[in-house]
Write an enzyme that holds these catalytic residues in place. Structure first.
Site, PDB file in Angstrom:
ATOM      1  N   LYS A  71       0.861  -1.188   0.000  1.00 34.86           N
ATOM      2  CA  LYS A  71       0.000   0.000   0.000  1.00 34.86           C
ATOM      3  C   LYS A  71       0.890   1.229   0.000  1.00 34.86           C
ATOM      4  CE  LYS A  71      -4.430   1.032   0.266  1.00 34.86           C
ATOM      5  NZ  LYS A  71      -5.592   0.238  -0.163  1.00 34.86           N
TER       6      LYS A  71
ATOM      7  N   ASP B 161      -7.064   4.388  -4.330  1.00 33.23           N
ATOM      8  CA  ASP B 161      -7.722   4.234  -3.035  1.00 33.23           C
ATOM      9  C   ASP B 161      -8.314   5.620  -2.749  1.00 33.23           C
ATOM     10  OD1 ASP B 161      -7.836   2.178  -0.605  1.00 33.23           O
ATOM     11  OD2 ASP B 161      -7.469   4.121   0.302  1.00 33.23           O
TER      12      ASP B 161
HETATM   13  P1  NDP Z   1     -12.943   8.001  -2.510  1.00 29.04           P
HETATM   14  O1  NDP Z   1     -11.850   8.985  -2.319  1.00 29.04           O
HETATM   15  O2  NDP Z   1     -13.523   7.821  -3.850  1.00 29.04           O
HETATM   16  O3  NDP Z   1     -14.154   8.335  -1.517  1.00 29.04           O
HETATM   17  C1  NDP Z   1     -13.957   8.379  -0.145  1.00 29.04           C
HETATM   18  C2  NDP Z   1     -15.252   8.760   0.525  1.00 29.04           C
HETATM   19  O4  NDP Z   1     -15.124   8.578   1.924  1.00 29.04           O
HETATM   20  C3  NDP Z   1     -15.605  10.223   0.318  1.00 29.04           C
HETATM   21  O5  NDP Z   1     -16.998  10.370   0.307  1.00 29.04           O
HETATM   22  C4  NDP Z   1     -14.992  10.877   1.537  1.00 29.04           C
HETATM   23  O6  NDP Z   1     -15.616  12.104   1.900  1.00 29.04           O
HETATM   24  C5  NDP Z   1     -15.226   9.825   2.587  1.00 29.04           C
HETATM   25  N1  NDP Z   1     -14.181   9.942   3.622  1.00 29.04           N
HETATM   26  C6  NDP Z   1     -12.852   9.837   3.447  1.00 29.04           C
HETATM   27  N2  NDP Z   1     -12.188  10.045   4.591  1.00 29.04           N
HETATM   28  C7  NDP Z   1     -13.135  10.308   5.497  1.00 29.04           C
HETATM   29  C8  NDP Z   1     -13.086  10.614   6.869  1.00 29.04           C
HETATM   30  N3  NDP Z   1     -11.904  10.701   7.538  1.00 29.04           N
HETATM   31  N4  NDP Z   1     -14.286  10.799   7.497  1.00 29.04           N
HETATM   32  C9  NDP Z   1     -15.458  10.706   6.821  1.00 29.04           C
HETATM   33  N5  NDP Z   1     -15.556  10.434   5.506  1.00 29.04           N
HETATM   34  C10 NDP Z   1     -14.414  10.240   4.875  1.00 29.04           C
HETATM   35  O7  NDP Z   1     -12.371   6.613  -1.933  1.00 29.04           O
HETATM   36  P2  NDP Z   1     -12.894   5.128  -2.201  1.00 29.04           P
HETATM   37  O8  NDP Z   1     -14.359   5.133  -2.363  1.00 29.04           O
HETATM   38  O9  NDP Z   1     -12.037   4.539  -3.239  1.00 29.04           O
HETATM   39  O10 NDP Z   1     -12.499   4.417  -0.818  1.00 29.04           O
HETATM   40  C11 NDP Z   1     -13.415   4.296   0.264  1.00 29.04           C
HETATM   41  C12 NDP Z   1     -12.955   3.174   1.176  1.00 29.04           C
HETATM   42  O11 NDP Z   1     -12.923   1.945   0.439  1.00 29.04           O
HETATM   43  C13 NDP Z   1     -11.557   3.313   1.765  1.00 29.04           C
HETATM   44  O12 NDP Z   1     -11.536   2.727   3.051  1.00 29.04           O
HETATM   45  C14 NDP Z   1     -10.701   2.478   0.829  1.00 29.04           C
HETATM   46  O13 NDP Z   1      -9.510   2.037   1.460  1.00 29.04           O
HETATM   47  C15 NDP Z   1     -11.649   1.336   0.557  1.00 29.04           C
HETATM   48  N6  NDP Z   1     -11.399   0.541  -0.639  1.00 29.04           N
HETATM   49  C16 NDP Z   1     -11.299   1.129  -1.863  1.00 29.04           C
HETATM   50  C17 NDP Z   1     -11.088   0.357  -2.987  1.00 29.04           C
HETATM   51  C18 NDP Z   1     -11.055   0.939  -4.352  1.00 29.04           C
HETATM   52  O14 NDP Z   1     -10.967   0.165  -5.307  1.00 29.04           O
HETATM   53  N7  NDP Z   1     -11.165   2.244  -4.530  1.00 29.04           N
HETATM   54  C19 NDP Z   1     -10.901  -1.106  -2.876  1.00 29.04           C
HETATM   55  C20 NDP Z   1     -11.109  -1.630  -1.547  1.00 29.04           C
HETATM   56  C21 NDP Z   1     -11.327  -0.815  -0.487  1.00 29.04           C
HETATM   57  P3  NDP Z   1     -14.847  13.504   1.666  1.00 29.04           P
HETATM   58  O15 NDP Z   1     -14.870  13.733   0.187  1.00 29.04           O
HETATM   59  O16 NDP Z   1     -15.661  14.467   2.435  1.00 29.04           O
HETATM   60  O17 NDP Z   1     -13.457  13.327   2.194  1.00 29.04           O
HETATM   61  O1  2IT Z   2      -7.959  -1.505  -0.595  1.00 30.72           O
HETATM   62  C1  2IT Z   2      -7.922  -1.986  -1.751  1.00 30.72           C
HETATM   63  O2  2IT Z   2      -8.083  -3.195  -1.951  1.00 30.72           O
HETATM   64  C2  2IT Z   2      -7.709  -1.079  -2.875  1.00 30.72           C
HETATM   65  N1  2IT Z   2      -7.629   0.131  -2.675  1.00 30.72           N
HETATM   66  C3  2IT Z   2      -7.564  -1.628  -4.272  1.00 30.72           C
HETATM   67  C4  2IT Z   2      -6.166  -2.093  -4.514  1.00 30.72           C
HETATM   68  C5  2IT Z   2      -5.840  -2.474  -5.932  1.00 30.72           C
HETATM   69  O3  2IT Z   2      -4.661  -2.764  -6.157  1.00 30.72           O
HETATM   70  O4  2IT Z   2      -6.711  -2.485  -6.800  1.00 30.72           O
END
Ligand code: NDP
Ligand code: 2IT
Length: 458
Positions: free
Chosen positions: A129, A169
């Protein structure tokens, strides 16, 4: 059993003593090691070979300065990180997070979870990561580009399609991957498509990667519901976050007939009695990169224009978990769902919780759900669809092939159903039926442990 607990406690104690300022990493290690005793009882050879001590120590940690010039001409300095955690099963694989809260402990917790998650996918992927404390909110495209170019200038010497393959992420989506890929290509004078995933499908990305994490979480939750004789159809669903994972979890849940009543961002949440308007949500968050309050304003304006009653409510600073829901999908960030939130959800009748985010539930919340008999799907299993389709993107890049959306989605579905079934089968095997947490941890761990044993002490 208690002897094994002592061994595990000693490993946790050493992790805490070595790096006392990394609470999220301690939490992730505690949560995993707290479930491994029964597996280690059966496999004392893992303990003898020091697998646990090696599992909690990243193979390599890279920390670097990221200087860049903002639009006002001022020099900004951020920190960049890449934690190459474990390469037993394949090249390091995992996302990059750009968020002001990023520090080494957070990247280590995410990398540690990623190792076990990637193992669960069944694909040949190690775990890692990275990221930066850079905050993309409010930055112009030009600033994001200059930052990304500076970040990649250092990162590029540490990655490669057989070495380490980053993706997105929090704060890293298609735009950022584009700038990062462009700079990598320029520095290396080679079109190495497989060095990053989450690319645009027009230049090496996989169809359905954008949707994969959210879709996968809902597919996983659907299997959990099936086990209780239920489905998404007609159920009230709360989804926290309004980013990539939340948006596509909303899309898939709605496609399965769910009533997605609310989504959130870090400023508050919206409740939409008519169900979240997916196209408006995408317009506001993906296209305009605006706050969720804008969604509520637009919805209220369109209701007023059509003369119908306003069905939307924006709650600034509110707690989305106060809403009664049948299904809760936390898809924002770590520790966003506390024990008190879990108790509220349980009181209000929640039946299934599946984590789209990484470690969104605190240890107290997790324990409360399990004690109340709520089906609880931990992130390393429920959100593995994103990295799984990243693995499929790598396969397409390596073979210079390009699969249709339907082909990728079918493979994603198979992978999520297989992970679900592996979790349950492992939980059964260890005498804890329905315990997805134990099932995910032990199944993810044993494959990595077997492989580390086979590779010798490295
Ligand atoms: P994005 O940046 O697209 O969206 C993040 C969302 O979460 C936003 O709405 C943001 O709001 C909110 N957020 C972030 N930090 C905080 C905080 N400290 N408190 C409250 N709200 C918060 O990220 P993703 O959707 O890609 O990721 C969301 C989660 O999913 C994370 O935990 C990530 O690790 C996990 N994940 C993502 C994957 C991927 O493929 N993208 C794969 C697997 C897991 P704001 O805009 O107000 O900050
Ligand atoms: O938390 C996760 O699994 C991710 N942000 C996706 C990682 C990836 O390599 O697609």
């Amino acid at each position: 059993m208690s002897q094994m607990s002592n061994v595990l406690d000693a490993v946790v104690a050493r992790v805490v003593a070595r790096d006392p300022h990394e609470p999220e990493f301690h939490q992730a290690v505690r949560e995993v090691l707290g479930t491994l005793s029964p597996a280690l009882e059966r496999h004392p050879e893992y303990v003898e070979a020091g697998i646990l001590e090696r599992l909690v120590e990243p193979e390599r940690v890279i920390l670097f300065r990221v200087p860049w010039v903002d639009d006002a001409g001022h020099t900004q300095v951020n920190r960049g990180f890449r934690v190459q955690f474990n390469s037993a099963l394949g090249p390091y694989k995992g996302g990059l997070r750009f968020h002001p809260s990023v520090n080494l402990g957070i990247i280590k917790f995410l990398g540690f979870e990623q190792v076990l998650k990637n193992s669960l996918t069944g694909l040949p992927l190690g775990g890692g990561k990275g990221g930066s404390d850079f905050d993309p909110h409010g930055r112009s495209d030009a600033e994001v580009m200059r930052f990304a170019q500076s970040f990649m200038t250092e990162l590029s010497r540490h990655i490669g399609e057989q070495v380490d393959v980053p993706a997105g992420d929090i704060g890293v989506g298609g735009r950022e991957i584009g700038y990062l890929f462009g700079q990598y290509k320029r520095l290396n004078n080679s079109y190495s498509s497989g060095v990053l995933t989450g690319k645009n499908p027009e230049w090496g990305g996989s169809l359905a990667r954008t949707q994969a994490t959210g879709y996968g979480t809902v597919i996983f939750a659907q299997e959990m519901l099936r086990g209780r004789g239920l489905s998404f159809d007609g159920r009230r669903v709360t989804i926290s976050g309004a980013g990539n994972v939340a948006i596509y979890a909303t899309a898939k849940a709605q496609a399965l007939g769910a009533h997605v009543q609310a989504v959130s961002d870090s400023s508050g949440y919206v409740v939409d009695e008519d169900g979240i308007d997916l196209e408006l949500l995408r317009q506001v968050k993906e296209v305009e990169r605006a706050r969720l309050s804008v969604y509520a304003e637009r919805r209220a304006a369109s209701s007023a224009a059509s003369g119908s009653a306003t069905a939307v409510r924006y709650v600034a600073g509110g707690n989305i978990w106060d809403l009664p829901a049948d299904i809760a999908l936390p898809c924002a960030t770590q520790n966003e769902l506390t024990e008190a939130d879990a108790e509220t959800l349980i009181r209000n009748g929640v039946q299934v919780v599946a984590e789209g985010a990484n470690m969104p539930s605190t240890p107290g919340a997790l324990a409360a759900f399990q004690a109340a008999g709520v089906s609880f799907g931990p992130g390393k299993a429920a959100n593995a669809g994103g990295v799984a389709v990243s693995g499929l993107e790598m396969a397409q890049n390596a073979s210079r092939d390009h699969w249709t959306f339907e082909q990728v989605e079918a493979k994603l579905t198979d992978i999520m159903v297989a992970i679900h079934n592996t979790c349950l089968a492992t939980a059964d095997e260890y005498g804890t039926p329905g315990n997805y947490v134990l099932g995910a941890n032990i199944a993810g761990f044993t494959k990595v442990a077997r492989t580390m044993l086979a590779h010798g002490v490295i």
